[in-house]
Design a protein around this motif. Structure first.
Motif, PDB file in Angstrom:
ATOM      1  N   GLN A 116      36.287 -23.711  -1.297  1.00  0.00           N
ATOM      2  CA  GLN A 116      36.737 -24.845  -2.103  1.00  0.00           C
ATOM      3  C   GLN A 116      37.593 -25.809  -1.289  1.00  0.00           C
ATOM      4  OE1 GLN A 116      37.121 -21.638  -2.834  1.00  0.00           O
ATOM      5  NE2 GLN A 116      36.038 -21.265  -4.740  1.00  0.00           N
ATOM      6  N   SER A 117      38.359 -25.282  -0.356  1.00  0.00           N
ATOM      7  CA  SER A 117      39.254 -26.134   0.445  1.00  0.00           C
ATOM      8  C   SER A 117      38.482 -27.059   1.360  1.00  0.00           C
ATOM      9  CB  SER A 117      40.204 -25.273   1.282  1.00  0.00           C
ATOM     10  OG  SER A 117      41.066 -24.561   0.442  1.00  0.00           O
ATOM     11  N   TRP A 118      37.584 -26.493   2.172  1.00  0.00           N
ATOM     12  CA  TRP A 118      36.894 -27.357   3.130  1.00  0.00           C
ATOM     13  C   TRP A 118      35.831 -28.213   2.449  1.00  0.00           C
ATOM     14  CZ3 TRP A 118      31.755 -27.340   4.169  1.00  0.00           C
ATOM     15  CH2 TRP A 118      31.017 -26.192   3.879  1.00  0.00           C
ATOM     16  N   LYS A 119      35.186 -27.683   1.406  1.00  0.00           N
ATOM     17  CA  LYS A 119      34.155 -28.468   0.710  1.00  0.00           C
ATOM     18  C   LYS A 119      34.765 -29.661  -0.026  1.00  0.00           C
ATOM     19  CE  LYS A 119      30.588 -24.990   0.159  1.00  0.00           C
ATOM     20  NZ  LYS A 119      29.652 -24.367  -0.769  1.00  0.00           N
ATOM     21  N   ARG A 120      35.984 -29.498  -0.525  1.00  0.00           N
ATOM     22  CA  ARG A 120      36.653 -30.596  -1.233  1.00  0.00           C
ATOM     23  C   ARG A 120      36.810 -31.803  -0.310  1.00  0.00           C
ATOM     24  NH1 ARG A 120      40.717 -27.901  -2.910  1.00  0.00           N
ATOM     25  NH2 ARG A 120      39.792 -27.413  -4.924  1.00  0.00           N
ATOM     26  N   SER A 121      37.116 -31.567   0.950  1.00  0.00           N
ATOM     27  CA  SER A 121      37.340 -32.689   1.872  1.00  0.00           C
ATOM     28  C   SER A 121      36.054 -33.469   2.160  1.00  0.00           C
ATOM     29  CB  SER A 121      37.972 -32.197   3.171  1.00  0.00           C
ATOM     30  OG  SER A 121      37.071 -31.397   3.891  1.00  0.00           O
ATOM     31  N   PHE A 122      34.895 -32.875   1.872  1.00  0.00           N
ATOM     32  CA  PHE A 122      33.613 -33.557   2.050  1.00  0.00           C
ATOM     33  C   PHE A 122      32.988 -33.951   0.713  1.00  0.00           C
ATOM     34  CE2 PHE A 122      33.957 -30.848   5.845  1.00  0.00           C
ATOM     35  CZ  PHE A 122      33.845 -31.817   6.827  1.00  0.00           C
ATOM     36  N   ASN A 123      33.724 -33.756  -0.376  1.00  0.00           N
ATOM     37  CA  ASN A 123      33.236 -34.048  -1.719  1.00  0.00           C
ATOM     38  C   ASN A 123      31.954 -33.257  -2.030  1.00  0.00           C
ATOM     39  OD1 ASN A 123      33.386 -35.266  -4.246  1.00  0.00           O
ATOM     40  ND2 ASN A 123      32.096 -36.979  -3.616  1.00  0.00           N
ATOM     41  N   LEU A 124      31.960 -31.977  -1.697  1.00  0.00           N
ATOM     42  CA  LEU A 124      30.771 -31.147  -1.884  1.00  0.00           C
ATOM     43  C   LEU A 124      30.918 -30.094  -2.979  1.00  0.00           C
ATOM     44  CD1 LEU A 124      29.759 -30.565   1.847  1.00  0.00           C
ATOM     45  CD2 LEU A 124      28.613 -32.016   0.168  1.00  0.00           C
ATOM     46  N   LEU A 125      32.071 -30.049  -3.644  1.00  0.00           N
ATOM     47  CA  LEU A 125      32.238 -29.044  -4.695  1.00  0.00           C
ATOM     48  C   LEU A 125      31.237 -29.281  -5.816  1.00  0.00           C
ATOM     49  CD1 LEU A 125      36.108 -28.693  -4.966  1.00  0.00           C
ATOM     50  CD2 LEU A 125      34.484 -27.049  -4.043  1.00  0.00           C
ATOM     51  N   GLY A 126      30.469 -28.253  -6.142  1.00  0.00           N
ATOM     52  CA  GLY A 126      29.490 -28.351  -7.214  1.00  0.00           C
ATOM     53  C   GLY A 126      28.269 -29.187  -6.883  1.00  0.00           C
ATOM     54  N   ARG A 127      28.091 -29.550  -5.628  1.00  0.00           N
ATOM     55  CA  ARG A 127      26.971 -30.401  -5.229  1.00  0.00           C
ATOM     56  C   ARG A 127      25.786 -29.549  -4.779  1.00  0.00           C
ATOM     57  NH1 ARG A 127      29.062 -35.678  -3.943  1.00  0.00           N
ATOM     58  NH2 ARG A 127      26.876 -36.276  -3.792  1.00  0.00           N
ATOM     59  N   GLU A 128      24.674 -30.202  -4.540  1.00  0.00           N
ATOM     60  CA  GLU A 128      23.444 -29.536  -4.108  1.00  0.00           C
ATOM     61  C   GLU A 128      23.504 -29.210  -2.612  1.00  0.00           C
ATOM     62  OE1 GLU A 128      20.902 -28.710  -6.164  1.00  0.00           O
ATOM     63  OE2 GLU A 128      22.134 -29.485  -7.799  1.00  0.00           O
ATOM     64  N   LYS A 129      22.668 -28.277  -2.192  1.00  0.00           N
ATOM     65  CA  LYS A 129      22.607 -27.886  -0.781  1.00  0.00           C
ATOM     66  C   LYS A 129      22.201 -29.058   0.112  1.00  0.00           C
ATOM     67  CE  LYS A 129      21.599 -23.148  -1.997  1.00  0.00           C
ATOM     68  NZ  LYS A 129      20.674 -22.045  -1.963  1.00  0.00           N
ATOM     69  N   THR A 130      21.371 -29.928  -0.413  1.00  0.00           N
ATOM     70  CA  THR A 130      20.929 -31.079   0.386  1.00  0.00           C
ATOM     71  C   THR A 130      22.092 -32.017   0.703  1.00  0.00           C
ATOM     72  OG1 THR A 130      20.275 -32.219  -1.642  1.00  0.00           O
ATOM     73  CG2 THR A 130      18.543 -31.041  -0.438  1.00  0.00           C
ATOM     74  N   ASP A 131      23.128 -32.008  -0.122  1.00  0.00           N
ATOM     75  CA  ASP A 131      24.288 -32.854   0.138  1.00  0.00           C
ATOM     76  C   ASP A 131      25.038 -32.393   1.389  1.00  0.00           C
ATOM     77  OD1 ASP A 131      23.864 -34.557  -2.088  1.00  0.00           O
ATOM     78  OD2 ASP A 131      24.786 -33.062  -3.399  1.00  0.00           O
ATOM     79  N   SER A 132      25.082 -31.084   1.608  1.00  0.00           N
ATOM     80  CA  SER A 132      25.702 -30.556   2.829  1.00  0.00           C
ATOM     81  C   SER A 132      24.888 -30.977   4.050  1.00  0.00           C
ATOM     82  CB  SER A 132      25.786 -29.027   2.778  1.00  0.00           C
ATOM     83  OG  SER A 132      26.644 -28.603   1.766  1.00  0.00           O
ATOM     84  N   LEU A 133      23.587 -30.907   3.925  1.00  0.00           N
ATOM     85  CA  LEU A 133      22.717 -31.342   5.027  1.00  0.00           C
ATOM     86  C   LEU A 133      22.942 -32.817   5.343  1.00  0.00           C
ATOM     87  CD1 LEU A 133      19.472 -29.476   4.005  1.00  0.00           C
ATOM     88  CD2 LEU A 133      20.599 -29.265   6.220  1.00  0.00           C
ATOM     89  N   ASP A 134      22.985 -33.648   4.319  1.00  0.00           N
ATOM     90  CA  ASP A 134      23.187 -35.085   4.517  1.00  0.00           C
ATOM     91  C   ASP A 134      24.529 -35.372   5.178  1.00  0.00           C
ATOM     92  OD1 ASP A 134      20.718 -35.592   3.358  1.00  0.00           O
ATOM     93  OD2 ASP A 134      21.554 -36.041   1.382  1.00  0.00           O
ATOM     94  N   ALA A 135      25.577 -34.683   4.738  1.00  0.00           N
ATOM     95  CA  ALA A 135      26.911 -34.906   5.304  1.00  0.00           C
ATOM     96  C   ALA A 135      26.953 -34.505   6.778  1.00  0.00           C
ATOM     97  CB  ALA A 135      27.954 -34.124   4.502  1.00  0.00           C
ATOM     98  N   ALA A 136      26.363 -33.366   7.112  1.00  0.00           N
ATOM     99  CA  ALA A 136      26.363 -32.919   8.514  1.00  0.00           C
ATOM    100  C   ALA A 136      25.543 -33.865   9.389  1.00  0.00           C
ATOM    101  CB  ALA A 136      25.816 -31.495   8.601  1.00  0.00           C
ATOM    102  N   ARG A 137      24.430 -34.341   8.875  1.00  0.00           N
ATOM    103  CA  ARG A 137      23.599 -35.291   9.646  1.00  0.00           C
ATOM    104  C   ARG A 137      24.338 -36.614   9.875  1.00  0.00           C
ATOM    105  NH1 ARG A 137      19.032 -34.268   5.611  1.00  0.00           N
ATOM    106  NH2 ARG A 137      18.134 -32.328   6.324  1.00  0.00           N
ATOM    107  N   ARG A 138      25.083 -37.072   8.879  1.00  0.00           N
ATOM    108  CA  ARG A 138      25.853 -38.313   9.036  1.00  0.00           C
ATOM    109  C   ARG A 138      26.931 -38.159  10.109  1.00  0.00           C
ATOM    110  NH1 ARG A 138      25.466 -38.615   3.531  1.00  0.00           N
ATOM    111  NH2 ARG A 138      27.511 -37.683   3.218  1.00  0.00           N
ATOM    112  N   LEU A 139      27.628 -37.025  10.091  1.00  0.00           N
ATOM    113  CA  LEU A 139      28.701 -36.803  11.062  1.00  0.00           C
ATOM    114  C   LEU A 139      28.178 -36.549  12.472  1.00  0.00           C
ATOM    115  CD1 LEU A 139      31.096 -34.527   9.003  1.00  0.00           C
ATOM    116  CD2 LEU A 139      31.624 -36.783   9.927  1.00  0.00           C
ATOM    117  N   TYR A 140      27.035 -35.870  12.574  1.00  0.00           N
ATOM    118  CA  TYR A 140      26.481 -35.481  13.872  1.00  0.00           C
ATOM    119  C   TYR A 140      24.995 -35.838  13.933  1.00  0.00           C
ATOM    120  CZ  TYR A 140      30.857 -32.999  14.229  1.00  0.00           C
ATOM    121  OH  TYR A 140      32.202 -32.701  14.270  1.00  0.00           O
ATOM    122  N   PRO A 141      24.683 -37.106  14.102  1.00  0.00           N
ATOM    123  CA  PRO A 141      23.277 -37.530  14.123  1.00  0.00           C
ATOM    124  C   PRO A 141      22.451 -36.820  15.200  1.00  0.00           C
ATOM    125  CG  PRO A 141      24.742 -39.442  14.123  1.00  0.00           C
ATOM    126  CD  PRO A 141      25.601 -38.232  14.261  1.00  0.00           C
ATOM    127  N   ALA A 142      23.075 -36.450  16.311  1.00  0.00           N
ATOM    128  CA  ALA A 142      22.343 -35.764  17.379  1.00  0.00           C
ATOM    129  C   ALA A 142      21.878 -34.372  16.950  1.00  0.00           C
ATOM    130  CB  ALA A 142      23.214 -35.662  18.631  1.00  0.00           C
TER     131      ALA A 142
END
Length: 137
Positions: free
Chosen positions: A83-109
Motif C-alpha cells: 500500500q505504501s509504494w503503490k500509493r505513490s504511483f496511484n496504483l491502489l485498487g488499479r488494474e495490473k496493466t496500470d503498473s505496466l504503463d507506469a513502469a514503461r513511462r518511467l523506464y522507456p528503455a
C-alpha cells in the motif's frame, strides 16, 4: 528472478535459484560500489477462497530464499507494505496493466521487457525499486 523448472510432478513448480540470484546481484551491484539497500515488499499470507495453501507456501518460500541471499551478501534490507509504494504511483485498487504503463513511462528503455500482460510482476518490481531509490536515497 532466476527460477529453474522443478519438474512436472513437483508440488511447487518453480523455486528461486539462490546461486543464480547471488551471481545476478553481484553482476549488477559490484562490491566496489558498496552495499545497496534491498527493498522487499512486505508480504503476508491471507485466507480466503482465492488463496490456495500451496500458493501461500510458495510465496513465503520465495521470500525466504531472497532474504537469505541478500543477508549472505550483506545487503541491508528494507521492507515496505504494498500500500505504501503503490500509493505513490496511484496504483491502489488499479488494474495490473496500470503498473505496466507506469513502469514503461518511467523506464522507456525497459518497455521490451514489459511488453506482455504477464510481465506485471516485473513492472511492479521496477516500480518498487524506483520507489526505494527515491524514498531511501
Amino acid at each position: 528472478m532466476p527460477v529453474p523448472g522443478a519438474g512436472p510432478k513437483a508440488l511447487v513448480k518453480r523455486k528461486i535459484d539462490g546461486r543464480a540470484l547471488c551471481q545476478l546481484l553481484l553482476k549488477h551491484c559490484p562490491s566496489s560500489e558498496g552495499k545497496p539497500t534491498a527493498v522487499l515488499e512486505k508480504v503476508n499470507t491471507m485466507g480466503g477462497a482465492n488463496n490456495a495453501v500451496q500458493t501461500q507456501g510458495s510465496l513465503m518460500r520465495s521470500l525466504g530464499a531472497i532474504e537469505s541471499v541478500l543477508e549472505c551478501l550483506g545487503y541491508p534490507l528494507q521492507y515496505v507494505a504494498p500500500q505504501s509504494w503503490k500509493r505513490s504511483f496511484n496504483l491502489l485498487g488499479r488494474e495490473k496493466t496500470d503498473s505496466l504503463d507506469a513502469a514503461r513511462r518511467l523506464y522507456p528503455a525497459a518497455a521490451g521487457d514489459l511488453s506482455r500482460q504477464k510481465d506485471h510482476n516485473r513492472a511492479e518490481a521496477v516500480l518498487l525499486a524506483h520507489w526505494g531509490r527515491g524514498e531511501l536515497a
